[in-house]
Design an enzyme around this catalytic site. Structure first.
Site, PDB file in Angstrom:
ATOM      1  N   TRP A   1      -1.659   6.266  -1.985  1.00  9.58           N
ATOM      2  CA  TRP A   1      -1.268   4.868  -2.175  1.00  9.58           C
ATOM      3  C   TRP A   1      -2.105   3.958  -1.310  1.00  9.58           C
ATOM      4  O   TRP A   1      -2.682   4.442  -0.111  1.00  9.58           O
ATOM      5  CB  TRP A   1       0.105   4.688  -1.393  1.00  9.58           C
ATOM      6  CG  TRP A   1       0.682   3.212  -1.121  1.00  9.58           C
ATOM      7  CD1 TRP A   1       0.450   2.320  -2.204  1.00  9.58           C
ATOM      8  CD2 TRP A   1       1.110   2.563  -0.121  1.00  9.58           C
ATOM      9  NE1 TRP A   1       1.366   1.180  -1.792  1.00  9.58           N
ATOM     10  CE2 TRP A   1       1.589   1.342  -0.346  1.00  9.58           C
ATOM     11  CE3 TRP A   1       1.138   2.946   1.235  1.00  9.58           C
ATOM     12  CZ2 TRP A   1       1.827   0.278   0.338  1.00  9.58           C
ATOM     13  CZ3 TRP A   1       1.871   2.244   2.101  1.00  9.58           C
ATOM     14  CH2 TRP A   1       2.106   0.693   2.093  1.00  9.58           C
TER      15      TRP A   1
ATOM     16  N   GLN B   1      -8.896   1.177  -3.325  1.00  8.27           N
ATOM     17  CA  GLN B   1      -9.723   0.834  -2.088  1.00  8.27           C
ATOM     18  C   GLN B   1     -11.033   1.997  -2.200  1.00  8.27           C
ATOM     19  O   GLN B   1     -12.310   1.514  -1.600  1.00  8.27           O
ATOM     20  CB  GLN B   1      -9.358   1.206  -0.908  1.00  8.27           C
ATOM     21  CG  GLN B   1      -8.033   0.177  -0.435  1.00  8.27           C
ATOM     22  CD  GLN B   1      -7.582   0.487   1.201  1.00  8.27           C
ATOM     23  OE1 GLN B   1      -7.657   1.509   1.793  1.00  8.27           O
ATOM     24  NE2 GLN B   1      -6.495  -0.591   1.647  1.00  8.27           N
TER      25      GLN B   1
ATOM     26  N   TYR C   1       1.076   3.163  -8.296  1.00 12.10           N
ATOM     27  CA  TYR C   1      -0.249   3.124  -7.342  1.00 12.10           C
ATOM     28  C   TYR C   1      -1.274   2.753  -8.280  1.00 12.10           C
ATOM     29  O   TYR C   1      -1.700   3.433  -9.171  1.00 12.10           O
ATOM     30  CB  TYR C   1      -0.433   4.309  -6.779  1.00 12.10           C
ATOM     31  CG  TYR C   1       0.455   4.759  -5.676  1.00 12.10           C
ATOM     32  CD1 TYR C   1       1.727   3.759  -5.378  1.00 12.10           C
ATOM     33  CD2 TYR C   1       0.637   6.155  -4.890  1.00 12.10           C
ATOM     34  CE1 TYR C   1       2.671   4.032  -4.212  1.00 12.10           C
ATOM     35  CE2 TYR C   1       1.491   6.127  -4.203  1.00 12.10           C
ATOM     36  CZ  TYR C   1       2.688   5.565  -3.848  1.00 12.10           C
ATOM     37  OH  TYR C   1       3.571   5.746  -2.711  1.00 12.10           O
TER      38      TYR C   1
ATOM     39  N   SER D   1      13.538   7.742  -3.346  1.00 12.48           N
ATOM     40  CA  SER D   1      12.743   7.238  -1.789  1.00 12.48           C
ATOM     41  C   SER D   1      13.312   5.801  -1.616  1.00 12.48           C
ATOM     42  O   SER D   1      13.613   5.164  -2.364  1.00 12.48           O
ATOM     43  CB  SER D   1      11.015   6.918  -2.548  1.00 12.48           C
ATOM     44  OG  SER D   1      10.429   5.977  -1.559  1.00 12.48           O
TER      45      SER D   1
ATOM     46  N   GLN E   1      12.259   9.949   0.458  1.00 12.32           N
ATOM     47  CA  GLN E   1      10.911   9.388   0.922  1.00 12.32           C
ATOM     48  C   GLN E   1      11.036   8.135   1.497  1.00 12.32           C
ATOM     49  O   GLN E   1      10.802   6.988   0.815  1.00 12.32           O
ATOM     50  CB  GLN E   1       9.808   9.760  -0.316  1.00 12.32           C
ATOM     51  CG  GLN E   1       8.522   9.281   0.182  1.00 12.32           C
ATOM     52  CD  GLN E   1       7.590   9.341  -0.823  1.00 12.32           C
ATOM     53  OE1 GLN E   1       6.412   8.385  -0.758  1.00 12.32           O
ATOM     54  NE2 GLN E   1       7.370  10.355  -1.082  1.00 12.32           N
TER      55      GLN E   1
ATOM     56  N   ALA F   1       1.922   4.000  10.668  1.00  8.10           N
ATOM     57  CA  ALA F   1       2.058   2.541  10.808  1.00  8.10           C
ATOM     58  C   ALA F   1       0.888   1.899  10.026  1.00  8.10           C
ATOM     59  O   ALA F   1       0.290   1.092  10.764  1.00  8.10           O
ATOM     60  CB  ALA F   1       2.733   1.843  11.933  1.00  8.10           C
TER      61      ALA F   1
ATOM     62  N   GLN G   1     -10.868  11.550   8.488  1.00  7.48           N
ATOM     63  CA  GLN G   1      -9.451  11.062   8.900  1.00  7.48           C
ATOM     64  C   GLN G   1      -8.545  12.317   8.478  1.00  7.48           C
ATOM     65  O   GLN G   1      -7.551  12.530   9.120  1.00  7.48           O
ATOM     66  CB  GLN G   1      -9.174   9.969   8.102  1.00  7.48           C
ATOM     67  CG  GLN G   1     -10.114   8.779   8.658  1.00  7.48           C
ATOM     68  CD  GLN G   1      -9.664   7.535   7.809  1.00  7.48           C
ATOM     69  OE1 GLN G   1      -9.416   7.640   6.553  1.00  7.48           O
ATOM     70  NE2 GLN G   1      -9.781   6.253   8.467  1.00  7.48           N
TER      71      GLN G   1
END
Length: 336
Positions: free
Chosen positions: A21, A27, A54, A152, A177, A209, A291
């Site tokens: 997502w 991105q 998405y 979800s 979810q 978050a 990451q």
């Protein structure tokens, strides 16, 4: 990597799931996205989560291309249906039989697979009879195009109703979810106890978050260049609720706690959600391979009661616990 059963089923999934997502098809450039998927595979992640909505189907396309040469039986691919896709016409969203069937076939093509391991209702559809929705899922299961069904951001009442219908139709509802993190705990009071009773696991999103729990956002300072808080394609809007001074100040106080646990701030946040026995997996996203490697350090970690208590003490005034917040997640009208 360690693995957990998903709900009351025999399906095992990796404790950390790679999700795309706000990244793939949006991105990140495709080569960069593929590098992140490769890093996930190298780290032992076998479970991948996406959704047709998405980047208006592009995220599924990128993920399918990245996984096409992997042994399919060694992966668990999860996707979702509900949100508006394509030209966003009057039947291009929701949980009607028409949209579920068309969306499922579209997802299978984009993901380059014959079946979806876990097909999830992305939100609750107030304008479609639940019986119609669950019958469509049942037919996909019987056809072998979907192996398991999840949802979800559904409330306790919605979960109970869907679970009962699924049982009557001969299949299992095994997952929900929801958003879940140190800062957002709205599922703890009602959803988790009911899910434990029903045999439903949580597949949690945003355990960090939106990056705030990494500690990279400093109170009183501009967000780092290139971070989610500076992304005008959707990232900045999704993270803004966590960007208040009080939240950012308290998050900084978690740094010595993470150091004591021998984890990065991000890995501490992922490990924290995995302490909940009803959580089967934590979905992580990434814009860089490093990451991924950082976040997977959370797998198999057991945090001490003392560390958990210190986290609660630091964050308590800014934690959201109201179970009614889940009800806000599903739109009451189905409008494209």
């Amino acid at each position: 990597m360690e693995f957990r059963y998903l709900g009351h089923s025999g399906l095992k999934i990796s404790e950390v799931t790679y999700g795309n997502w706000l990244t793939h098809g949006s991105q990140l450039e495709n080569d960069q996205a593929r590098s992140c998927v490769r890093a996930a595979l190298e780290a032992g992640i076998t479970t991948f989560d996406t959704a047709d909505v998405y980047a208006n189907t592009q995220a599924e396309t990128v993920l399918g291309e990245a996984l096409k040469d992997e042994r399919r039986e060694s992966l668990e691919i999860m996707t979702k249906v509900f949100g508006p896709i394509g030209p966003k016409g009057h039947n291009d969203l929701g949980l009607s039989r028409k949209h579920i069937m068309e969306a499922a076939h579209g997802s299978l093509k984009r993901l380059q697979t014959d079946y979806i391991d876990v097909y999830q209702a992305h939100r609750y559809d107030y304008e479609t009879p639940l019986e119609e929705t669950m019958q469509a899922f049942a037919d996909l299961v019987r056809a072998g195009k979907v192996l398991y069904v999840g949802v979800s951001e559904w409330t306790v009442d919605q979960l109970r109703a869907a679970h009962g219908l699924a049982r009557d139709l001969g299949f299992q509802l095994i997952s929900n979810q929801p958003e879940y993190s140190m800062l957002w705990r709205v599922i703890e009071a009602e959803v988790v106890p009911a899910s434990q009773e029903l045999g439903i696991s949580q597949v949690v999103w945003s355990p960090i978050a939106q990056g705030v729990l990494t500690g990279k956002y400093q109170p009183g300072e501009q967000p780092p260049e290139g971070s989610r808080a500076t992304d005008e394609k959707g990232g900045a809007n999704s993270i803004k609720r966590w960007m208040g001074e009080d939240v950012l100040t308290r998050v900084q106080q978690l740094k010595p706690v993470a150091a004591e646990a021998g984890l990065s701030m991000a890995a501490l946040a992922v490990a924290w959600v995995l302490q909940n026995a009803n959580v089967a997996t934590a979905i992580i996203g990434a814009s860089r391979p490093e990451q991924v490697h950082d976040n997977v350090q959370a797998a198999g970690v057991r945090l001490s009661p003392e560390i958990l208590a210190r986290i609660d003490e630091i964050l308590d005034p800014v934690i959201e616990r109201d179970p009614a917040r889940t009800l806000e997640r599903s739109p009451k009208t189905r409008e494209a």
